[in-house]
Design an enzyme around this catalytic site. Structure first.
Site, PDB file in Angstrom:
ATOM      1  N   GLU A   1      -5.548  -4.781  10.325  1.00  0.00           N
ATOM      2  CA  GLU A   1      -4.501  -3.801  10.604  1.00  0.00           C
ATOM      3  C   GLU A   1      -4.810  -3.073  11.913  1.00  0.00           C
ATOM      4  O   GLU A   1      -5.615  -2.138  11.926  1.00  0.00           O
ATOM      5  CB  GLU A   1      -4.427  -2.763   9.479  1.00  0.00           C
ATOM      6  CG  GLU A   1      -4.098  -3.348   8.128  1.00  0.00           C
ATOM      7  CD  GLU A   1      -3.443  -2.338   7.197  1.00  0.00           C
ATOM      8  OE1 GLU A   1      -2.371  -2.655   6.674  1.00  0.00           O
ATOM      9  OE2 GLU A   1      -3.985  -1.223   7.014  1.00  0.00           O
TER      10      GLU A   1
ATOM     11  N   ASN B   1       0.885  -1.170   0.000  1.00  0.00           N
ATOM     12  CA  ASN B   1       0.000   0.000   0.000  1.00  0.00           C
ATOM     13  C   ASN B   1       0.915   1.210   0.000  1.00  0.00           C
ATOM     14  O   ASN B   1       1.484   1.556   1.027  1.00  0.00           O
ATOM     15  CB  ASN B   1      -0.904  -0.012   1.238  1.00  0.00           C
ATOM     16  CG  ASN B   1      -1.704   1.276   1.355  1.00  0.00           C
ATOM     17  OD1 ASN B   1      -1.730   2.087   0.423  1.00  0.00           O
ATOM     18  ND2 ASN B   1      -2.347   1.471   2.494  1.00  0.00           N
TER      19      ASN B   1
ATOM     20  N   GLU C   1      -6.747   4.929   7.528  1.00  0.00           N
ATOM     21  CA  GLU C   1      -6.467   6.347   7.239  1.00  0.00           C
ATOM     22  C   GLU C   1      -7.649   6.991   6.525  1.00  0.00           C
ATOM     23  O   GLU C   1      -7.923   8.177   6.719  1.00  0.00           O
ATOM     24  CB  GLU C   1      -5.166   6.468   6.425  1.00  0.00           C
ATOM     25  CG  GLU C   1      -3.952   6.193   7.306  1.00  0.00           C
ATOM     26  CD  GLU C   1      -2.755   5.598   6.595  1.00  0.00           C
ATOM     27  OE1 GLU C   1      -2.692   5.644   5.350  1.00  0.00           O
ATOM     28  OE2 GLU C   1      -1.876   5.056   7.293  1.00  0.00           O
TER      29      GLU C   1
ATOM     30  N   LYS D   1       0.226   4.233  -0.310  1.00  0.00           N
ATOM     31  CA  LYS D   1      -0.360   5.461   0.254  1.00  0.00           C
ATOM     32  C   LYS D   1      -0.093   6.628  -0.704  1.00  0.00           C
ATOM     33  O   LYS D   1      -0.126   6.427  -1.911  1.00  0.00           O
ATOM     34  CB  LYS D   1       0.169   5.690   1.672  1.00  0.00           C
ATOM     35  CG  LYS D   1      -0.025   4.423   2.535  1.00  0.00           C
ATOM     36  CD  LYS D   1       0.178   4.604   3.997  1.00  0.00           C
ATOM     37  CE  LYS D   1      -0.087   3.268   4.710  1.00  0.00           C
ATOM     38  NZ  LYS D   1      -0.003   3.354   6.156  1.00  0.00           N
TER      39      LYS D   1
ATOM     40  N   GLY E   1       2.626   2.184  10.703  1.00  0.00           N
ATOM     41  CA  GLY E   1       3.627   3.238  10.563  1.00  0.00           C
ATOM     42  C   GLY E   1       4.358   3.573  11.854  1.00  0.00           C
ATOM     43  O   GLY E   1       5.041   4.589  11.941  1.00  0.00           O
TER      44      GLY E   1
ATOM     45  N   HIS F   1      -9.456   1.494   4.485  1.00  0.00           N
ATOM     46  CA  HIS F   1      -8.204   1.635   5.233  1.00  0.00           C
ATOM     47  C   HIS F   1      -8.424   2.603   6.403  1.00  0.00           C
ATOM     48  O   HIS F   1      -9.183   3.569   6.280  1.00  0.00           O
ATOM     49  CB  HIS F   1      -7.088   2.156   4.313  1.00  0.00           C
ATOM     50  CG  HIS F   1      -5.743   2.086   4.963  1.00  0.00           C
ATOM     51  ND1 HIS F   1      -5.311   3.042   5.857  1.00  0.00           N
ATOM     52  CD2 HIS F   1      -4.755   1.163   4.885  1.00  0.00           C
ATOM     53  CE1 HIS F   1      -4.101   2.695   6.289  1.00  0.00           C
ATOM     54  NE2 HIS F   1      -3.742   1.565   5.715  1.00  0.00           N
TER      55      HIS F   1
ATOM     56  N   SER G   1       3.402  -2.310  10.273  1.00  0.00           N
ATOM     57  CA  SER G   1       4.847  -2.433  10.500  1.00  0.00           C
ATOM     58  C   SER G   1       5.405  -3.799  10.112  1.00  0.00           C
ATOM     59  O   SER G   1       6.297  -4.333  10.775  1.00  0.00           O
ATOM     60  CB  SER G   1       5.197  -2.084  11.952  1.00  0.00           C
ATOM     61  OG  SER G   1       4.850  -0.731  12.226  1.00  0.00           O
TER      62      SER G   1
END
Ligand code: 13P
Length: 253
Positions: free
Chosen positions: A168, A10, A98, A12, A174, A96, A214
């Site tokens: 996730e 991904n 985010e 991003k 991250g 996702h 991660s």
């Protein structure tokens, strides 16, 4: 039941079209040498045409990171499923964290988008996962249960079997702080049991459930050796060709 592991990068909001094409040219040979692993990269919309072109005839699949649920309409700034299909895109990340956090994505819109993905022939990679405070409150499984059921609501068993779910935990994204493989495997096994209650065990046994948060070349094998983990959705470590290749190699059954 054997499930083909799937490693999806991904990216991003990283990489232009030319950077994406250069990336595929660097990884395609190595990716072709790894049998039994589905290798995917999910890029920003603007990089998709160049990425699809570069990935033609290779074993690297191309995905988007979002889409609208309608075919077309007055939705300024949005991209529809048929637009992705027209480009040759095969996968789409949906829900996702985010997008849930910054762009008001909800369980309801994730469900609409999941249906749209199937309508247009895209494979959805549906993301679920708990926030740190939810984990600390002991509600990890409940959060994942609610998100999973909402995302899969109304799908046929055949569609459900073809969904890719990415577990996730948000606190692991991250941060360099991954879940342990044991912990992730337990939650993923639970997500599979939730799918089994709704669609039956045979269907649930076909669903690929990735871990994300991660994941790096150094820990990917540990996750992949867990019984219920069928791959990884990887952010930062998917951006460099050498690291991406190591992830795909690490996912080999
Ligand atoms: P990182 O691999 O950078 O933690 O990101 C995970 C992620 O959000 C993949 O979708």
């Amino acid at each position: 039941m054997s499930r083909t592991p799937i490693i999806a990068g991904n990216w991003k909001m990283f990489k232009t079209g030319s950077e994406a094409a250069a990336f595929v040219n660097e990884v395609k040979q190595a990716a072709a040498n790894v049998q039994g692993v589905e290798a995917v990269v999910c890029a920003p919309f603007t990089a998709l045409p160049a990425l699809v072109e570069a990935a033609k005839g290779t074993s690297v699949g191309v995905g988007a990171q979002n889409m609208h649920w309608e075919e077309s309409g007055a939705y300024t700034g949005e991209i529809s499923g048929p637009m992705l299909v027209d480009l040759g895109v095969k996968y789409v990340i949906l829900g996702h964290s985010e997008r849930r956090q910054y762009f008001a994505e909800t369980d309801e819109t994730v469900n609409k988008k999941t249906h749209a993905a199937f309508k247009y022939g895209l494979t959805p990679i549906v993301c679920v996962g708990e926030k740190l405070e939810e984990r600390e409150a002991g509600s990890t499984k409940e959060v994942c249960r609610v998100q999973t059921l909402a995302a899969l609501e109304g799908l046929t068993a055949e569609q459900a079997a073809a969904v890719v779910i990415a577990y996730e935990p948000i606190w692991a994204i991250g941060t360099g702080k991954s879940s342990t493989a044991e912990d992730a495997n337990e939650v993923i096994g639970y997500i599979r049991s939730v799918a089994a209650d709704k669609f039956g065990g045979e269907t649930a046994a076909k669903i690929r459930i990735q871990y994300g948060g991660s994941v790096k070349p150094a820990n990917v094998r540990e996750f992949m050796s867990a019984s219920d983990i069928d791959g990884a959705l990887v952010g930062g470590a998917s951006l460099e060709p050498a690291s991406y290749i190591a992830l795909v190699e690490g996912a080999r059954a």
